[in-house]
Design a protein around this motif. Sequence first.
Motif, mmCIF file in Angstrom:
data_model
loop_
_atom_site.group_PDB
_atom_site.id
_atom_site.type_symbol
_atom_site.label_atom_id
_atom_site.label_comp_id
_atom_site.label_asym_id
_atom_site.label_seq_id
_atom_site.Cartn_x
_atom_site.Cartn_y
_atom_site.Cartn_z
ATOM 1 N N ARG A 29 -9.447 3.089 -2.752
ATOM 2 C CA ARG A 29 -10.000 2.705 -1.293
ATOM 3 C C ARG A 29 -8.931 3.274 -0.189
ATOM 4 O O ARG A 29 -9.417 3.979 0.759
ATOM 5 N N LEU A 30 -7.663 3.293 -0.413
ATOM 6 C CA LEU A 30 -6.732 3.954 0.494
ATOM 7 C C LEU A 30 -6.720 5.438 0.501
ATOM 8 O O LEU A 30 -6.622 6.064 1.394
ATOM 9 N N THR A 31 -6.909 6.065 -0.843
ATOM 10 C CA THR A 31 -6.951 7.234 -0.711
ATOM 11 C C THR A 31 -8.353 7.857 -0.207
ATOM 12 O O THR A 31 -8.201 8.985 0.416
ATOM 13 N N GLU A 32 -9.228 7.340 -0.290
ATOM 14 C CA GLU A 32 -10.686 7.513 0.472
ATOM 15 C C GLU A 32 -10.440 7.609 1.634
ATOM 16 O O GLU A 32 -11.020 8.496 2.591
ATOM 17 N N THR A 33 -9.745 6.555 2.384
ATOM 18 C CA THR A 33 -9.336 6.147 3.883
ATOM 19 C C THR A 33 -8.545 7.550 4.346
ATOM 20 O O THR A 33 -8.772 7.935 5.470
ATOM 21 N N LEU A 34 -7.603 7.813 3.413
ATOM 22 C CA LEU A 34 -6.859 8.864 3.820
ATOM 23 C C LEU A 34 -7.306 10.298 3.685
ATOM 24 O O LEU A 34 -7.275 11.193 4.467
ATOM 25 N N GLY A 35 -8.388 10.363 2.903
ATOM 26 C CA GLY A 35 -9.190 11.694 2.729
ATOM 27 C C GLY A 35 -8.297 12.745 1.846
ATOM 28 O O GLY A 35 -9.128 13.846 2.102
ATOM 29 N N ALA A 36 -7.364 12.370 1.260
ATOM 30 C CA ALA A 36 -6.901 13.324 0.435
ATOM 31 C C ALA A 36 -6.106 12.493 -0.801
ATOM 32 O O ALA A 36 -5.702 11.394 -0.623
ATOM 33 N N PRO A 37 -5.964 13.050 -1.975
ATOM 34 C CA PRO A 37 -5.503 12.654 -3.286
ATOM 35 C C PRO A 37 -3.893 12.330 -2.907
ATOM 36 O O PRO A 37 -3.142 13.270 -2.029
ATOM 37 N N ALA A 38 -3.560 11.129 -3.129
ATOM 38 C CA ALA A 38 -1.835 10.885 -2.833
ATOM 39 C C ALA A 38 -1.099 10.599 -4.264
ATOM 40 O O ALA A 38 -1.733 10.311 -5.222
ATOM 41 N N THR A 39 -0.045 10.824 -4.280
ATOM 42 C CA THR A 39 1.011 10.272 -5.041
ATOM 43 C C THR A 39 0.963 8.989 -5.149
ATOM 44 O O THR A 39 1.054 8.138 -4.188
ATOM 45 N N LEU A 40 0.790 8.563 -6.354
ATOM 46 C CA LEU A 40 1.006 6.933 -6.529
ATOM 47 C C LEU A 40 2.291 6.221 -7.034
ATOM 48 O O LEU A 40 2.618 6.902 -8.235
ATOM 49 N N LEU A 41 2.932 5.626 -6.127
ATOM 50 C CA LEU A 41 4.232 5.276 -6.831
ATOM 51 C C LEU A 41 4.204 3.741 -7.099
ATOM 52 O O LEU A 41 3.482 2.873 -6.203
ATOM 53 N N ALA A 42 4.921 3.314 -7.928
ATOM 54 C CA ALA A 42 4.837 1.617 -8.001
ATOM 55 C C ALA A 42 6.226 1.386 -8.267
ATOM 56 O O ALA A 42 7.210 1.843 -9.255
ATOM 57 N N THR A 43 6.869 0.149 -7.567
ATOM 58 C CA THR A 43 7.941 -0.235 -7.695
ATOM 59 C C THR A 43 7.854 -1.994 -7.772
ATOM 60 O O THR A 43 7.024 -2.358 -7.585
ATOM 61 N N GLY A 44 9.188 -2.545 -7.797
ATOM 62 C CA GLY A 44 9.252 -3.891 -7.666
ATOM 63 C C GLY A 44 9.307 -4.608 -9.014
ATOM 64 O O GLY A 44 8.739 -4.008 -10.150
ATOM 65 N N ILE A 54 2.836 3.614 -1.850
ATOM 66 C CA ILE A 54 3.690 3.018 -2.541
ATOM 67 C C ILE A 54 3.548 1.319 -2.990
ATOM 68 O O ILE A 54 3.291 0.608 -1.563
ATOM 69 N N PHE A 55 3.219 1.141 -3.934
ATOM 70 C CA PHE A 55 2.823 -0.156 -4.435
ATOM 71 C C PHE A 55 4.115 -0.822 -4.902
ATOM 72 O O PHE A 55 4.668 -0.655 -5.639
ATOM 73 N N ASP A 56 4.662 -1.829 -3.933
ATOM 74 C CA ASP A 56 5.999 -2.744 -4.218
ATOM 75 C C ASP A 56 5.659 -4.205 -4.856
ATOM 76 O O ASP A 56 5.028 -4.743 -3.890
#
Length: 255
Positions: free
Chosen positions: A206-221, A127-129
């Motif tokens: 970088r964060l999905t690489e660290t998680l080791g899985a593709p992630a839903t990318l949300l943006a708000t703010g 979640i990108f706020d």
Amino acid sequence: MLLAVEIGNSQITFGIYEGCSLSYAAHVVTDHRLTADQYAISLHQILDLYHVNRALLSGSIICSVVPELTAPIAEAIHKLLGIQPLILGPGVRTGLNIRIDNPAQLGSDLVADAVAAIAQFPMPCLIFDLGTATSISVLNQTGTLLGVSICAGVGMMQEGLCSRTALLPHIDLTMPDSPIGRNTVQAMQSGLLYGAAAMIDGMADRLTETLGAPATLLATGCYAQKVLPACKRAFLFCDHLLLDGLRIIYEKNKK
Ligand SMILES: Nc1ncnc2c1ncn2[C@@H]1O[C@H](COP(=O)(O)OP(=O)(O)O)[C@@H](O)[C@H]1O
Ligand SMILES: CC(C)(COP(=O)(O)O)[C@@H](O)C(=O)NCCC(=O)O
Ligand SMILES: [K+]
């Protein structure tokens, strides 16, 4: 009807929910000097402006990252509506599993964002706020909040450029035609908007690489819509993620 209030570092947002749907969201500037009476007047005027029947408001929840304003705004709501708002903080049922050193330290705005994301989107999720600060929350496959990344917000960088240099002007934050600025204004627009876009694209990698899985990318703010057009990754824009989270948390805690 529910009054959901977000006290952010730059803006205070008052959201009115009828059932699950947000009818209105009104914004006032965050001002540490204002009193409970002054916030009550603002809220009174906002409810009038949107023709909200105060008698139909039956509950309220507050999320605050500005501790000195939490009590005055809670008092304003009580004065005006006779409702004691629920204040999101440690002890409030959220259902969120927080795996950081001290969960009480986590901004309650990030808690509300995460609760709404879990209810509405597939996990894992980032979640990108993009508010006063740009914060990125990392939720794993089971919706556990693993941690956060925080950096200066777009507005903060803009103010920094302007106030710490002799020649850089105040500018309108709009997307330039090209990331290669051909004058000072375009150069600043490029740095601020393409720069923020590159940062969030890069952090998503970088964060999905660290998680080791593709992630839903949300943006708000409030800066999300300005920055997202310059991003290479596809972010889902969620205008009222935080207010939705407050509504869900309020429901969970209703007796
Ligand atoms: N429509 C807008 N266009 C440009 N900037 C905005 C707009 N609305 C708010 N801002 C600015 O965005 C910043 C952060 O707003 P917001 O997302 O509400 O964050 P916070 O929750 O930190 O208050 C502030 O500097 C505010 O002045
Ligand atoms: C990171 C924040 C400053 C973001 O605030 P905002 O941009 O929404 O005003 C806020 O979530 C906060 O103060 N958090 C406390 C520290 C933490 O979450 O770890
Ligand atoms: K933020």
